[in-house]
Scaffold this active site. Sequence first.
Site, PDB file in Angstrom:
ATOM      1  CE1 TYR A  78      -3.328  -2.710  -0.009  1.00 16.17           C
ATOM      2  CE2 TYR A  78      -3.981  -2.075   2.203  1.00 16.17           C
ATOM      3  CZ  TYR A  78      -4.164  -2.864   1.077  1.00 16.17           C
ATOM      4  OH  TYR A  78      -5.190  -3.770   1.044  1.00 16.17           O
TER       5      TYR A  78
HETATM    6  N1  LIG Z   1      -6.831  -8.170   0.377  1.00 17.31           N
HETATM    7  C1  LIG Z   1      -7.020  -7.392  -0.656  1.00 17.31           C
HETATM    8  O1  LIG Z   1      -6.601  -7.706  -1.776  1.00 17.31           O
HETATM    9  C2  LIG Z   1      -7.779  -6.099  -0.464  1.00 17.31           C
HETATM   10  C3  LIG Z   1      -8.303  -5.448  -1.585  1.00 17.31           C
HETATM   11  C4  LIG Z   1      -9.019  -4.269  -1.366  1.00 17.31           C
HETATM   12  C5  LIG Z   1      -9.190  -3.768  -0.074  1.00 17.31           C
HETATM   13  N2  LIG Z   1      -8.640  -4.421   0.991  1.00 17.31           N
HETATM   14  C6  LIG Z   1      -8.771  -3.897   2.371  1.00 17.31           C
HETATM   15  O2  LIG Z   1     -10.127  -3.555   2.634  1.00 17.31           O
HETATM   16  C7  LIG Z   1     -10.221  -2.162   2.988  1.00 17.31           C
HETATM   17  C8  LIG Z   1     -11.559  -1.588   2.568  1.00 17.31           C
HETATM   18  O3  LIG Z   1     -11.787  -1.711   1.185  1.00 17.31           O
HETATM   19  P1  LIG Z   1     -11.748  -0.455   0.188  1.00 17.31           P
HETATM   20  O4  LIG Z   1     -10.861   0.579   0.782  1.00 17.31           O
HETATM   21  O5  LIG Z   1     -11.465  -1.026  -1.138  1.00 17.31           O
HETATM   22  O6  LIG Z   1     -13.209   0.100   0.066  1.00 17.31           O
HETATM   23  P2  LIG Z   1     -14.563   0.217   0.876  1.00 17.31           P
HETATM   24  O7  LIG Z   1     -14.362  -0.014   2.313  1.00 17.31           O
HETATM   25  O8  LIG Z   1     -15.538  -0.619   0.144  1.00 17.31           O
HETATM   26  O9  LIG Z   1     -14.905   1.753   0.579  1.00 17.31           O
HETATM   27  C9  LIG Z   1     -14.143   2.757   1.176  1.00 17.31           C
HETATM   28  C10 LIG Z   1     -14.633   4.149   0.750  1.00 17.31           C
HETATM   29  O10 LIG Z   1     -16.024   4.306   1.014  1.00 17.31           O
HETATM   30  C11 LIG Z   1     -16.278   5.640   1.404  1.00 17.31           C
HETATM   31  N3  LIG Z   1     -16.904   5.639   2.755  1.00 17.31           N
HETATM   32  C12 LIG Z   1     -16.468   5.025   3.870  1.00 17.31           C
HETATM   33  N4  LIG Z   1     -17.317   5.249   4.900  1.00 17.31           N
HETATM   34  C13 LIG Z   1     -18.295   6.017   4.428  1.00 17.31           C
HETATM   35  C14 LIG Z   1     -19.452   6.585   5.012  1.00 17.31           C
HETATM   36  N5  LIG Z   1     -19.764   6.375   6.283  1.00 17.31           N
HETATM   37  N6  LIG Z   1     -20.249   7.348   4.225  1.00 17.31           N
HETATM   38  C15 LIG Z   1     -19.952   7.559   2.916  1.00 17.31           C
HETATM   39  N7  LIG Z   1     -18.865   7.052   2.308  1.00 17.31           N
HETATM   40  C16 LIG Z   1     -18.041   6.294   3.061  1.00 17.31           C
HETATM   41  C17 LIG Z   1     -14.947   6.365   1.498  1.00 17.31           C
HETATM   42  O11 LIG Z   1     -14.731   7.128   0.311  1.00 17.31           O
HETATM   43  P3  LIG Z   1     -13.961   8.559   0.399  1.00 17.31           P
HETATM   44  O12 LIG Z   1     -12.689   8.281   1.117  1.00 17.31           O
HETATM   45  O13 LIG Z   1     -13.785   8.982  -1.014  1.00 17.31           O
HETATM   46  O14 LIG Z   1     -14.889   9.454   1.186  1.00 17.31           O
HETATM   47  C18 LIG Z   1     -13.968   5.236   1.571  1.00 17.31           C
HETATM   48  O15 LIG Z   1     -12.706   5.554   1.091  1.00 17.31           O
HETATM   49  C19 LIG Z   1      -8.996  -1.534   2.316  1.00 17.31           C
HETATM   50  O16 LIG Z   1      -8.682  -0.260   2.849  1.00 17.31           O
HETATM   51  C20 LIG Z   1      -7.967  -2.613   2.580  1.00 17.31           C
HETATM   52  O17 LIG Z   1      -7.501  -2.526   3.907  1.00 17.31           O
HETATM   53  C21 LIG Z   1      -7.957  -5.597   0.808  1.00 17.31           C
END
Ligand SMILES: NC(=O)c1ccc[n+]([C@@H]2O[C@H](COP(=O)([O-])OP(=O)(O)OC[C@H]3O[C@@H](n4cnc5c(N)ncnc54)[C@H](OP(=O)(O)O)[C@@H]3O)[C@@H](O)[C@H]2O)c1
Length: 320
Positions: free
Chosen positions: A49
């Site tokens: 990351y």
């Molecule tokens: N193992 C893997 O291959 C893998 C792959 C992907 C992710 N991950 C892990 O999973 C975590 C989460 O997944 P993700 O970051 O892809 O996406 P997610 O959790 O599905 O979406 C995150 C985004 O949603 C928005 N959000 C969050 N809370 C909110 C709320 N209360 N109201 C409105 N919008 C909100 C924010 O956008 P804004 O910041 O633009 O406001 C945030 O950046 C990652 O950070 C990582 O640690 C792992």
Amino acid sequence: MKKKIGLGTWSWGNKFFWNYKVSSDEELFETFSEALNQGFSFIDTADSYGTGSLSGRSEKLIGQFLQRVIKAKKNNIQIATKLAPYPWRIGRQGFSKPFKKSLNRLNNQLDIVQLHWSTEKYNPWQDFQLLHNLCDLIDEGFQFQIGLSNIGPKRLLKIIHFLKDKNKRVSSVQVQFSLLSPNNEKQKHIKKICDQNKIDFLAYSPLAFGILCQDPSITDTGKRSLLRNFIFQTYSKPTLELRNVMKEISNARSASLAQVALNWCFYQGVIPIVGLRKKKQVLDICNVFKWDLTQREFEMLETASKSCVKKLPDNPFSSL
Ligand SMILES: NC(=O)c1ccc[n+]([C@@H]2O[C@H](COP(=O)([O-])OP(=O)(O)OC[C@H]3O[C@@H](n4cnc5c(N)ncnc54)[C@H](OP(=O)(O)O)[C@@H]3O)[C@@H](O)[C@H]2O)c1
């Protein structure tokens, strides 16, 4: 089962997809600090990351933030990183240096080390060598648990047996799981194996990068990276019906769409890892602790999710 939320930090240091700016670091600290105040007990990061020269930035920020919080709070959280099985990290020593670098960036607090993705499709021998490497590190005295990510049910069973032979176990598995993720039947199969083996099942991207938080009645004008904007535009129309159903539930509950998406995870006994970078988002999603979906609401969401023809793509490195 007690509801538990993981703090996801993929965006911390990622310019390409998440438009990260160094000037936002203090806001990230506020987010981190509020998450700890609200009882979050799990932080997810990865050594990959951080884009370009910011490689390792997410781990580094967490390490710095840990130094700024009081010991009592630190003791209550688990820090989990993911080590990338890049093709050049080969052999039983392939993870030794990256592991020590992550440990250093994380200020020596590292509780779970996850294999970031399965190499089964491209160089199938590598998973086992690298897992062997993690077992060796534990035997040398490093204290951490082993987790997996982007793994399919067949490979998971193989690894469970492989580790059992070494007197070790898989502590957690994280895969993409949301109302918009593909192959939810496969993920539910993995969840079953996890339950049978007392393994935590972690749902990543539970808000589908934020698409599921978009109010269906409002024209989207969000400021994002070019790629994320393109994805939001592509999914805007095909997800409208699903988001309308979410909105109906959120209105009836005086809750946000994000809470509806997370309660869909909790209904299935899953631990969501939510990407967060604003304190107000932490405060919003903490309200999921106050209410649960009814069976009828869950079924409404399931039907809407299954009818949604355009799902997010699967991780190309996921194994069978
Ligand atoms: N193992 C893997 O291959 C893998 C792959 C992907 C992710 N991950 C892990 O999973 C975590 C989460 O997944 P993700 O970051 O892809 O996406 P997610 O959790 O599905 O979406 C995150 C985004 O949603 C928005 N959000 C969050 N809370 C909110 C709320 N209360 N109201 C409105 N919008 C909100 C924010 O956008 P804004 O910041 O633009 O406001 C945030 O950046 C990652 O950070 C990582 O640690 C792992």
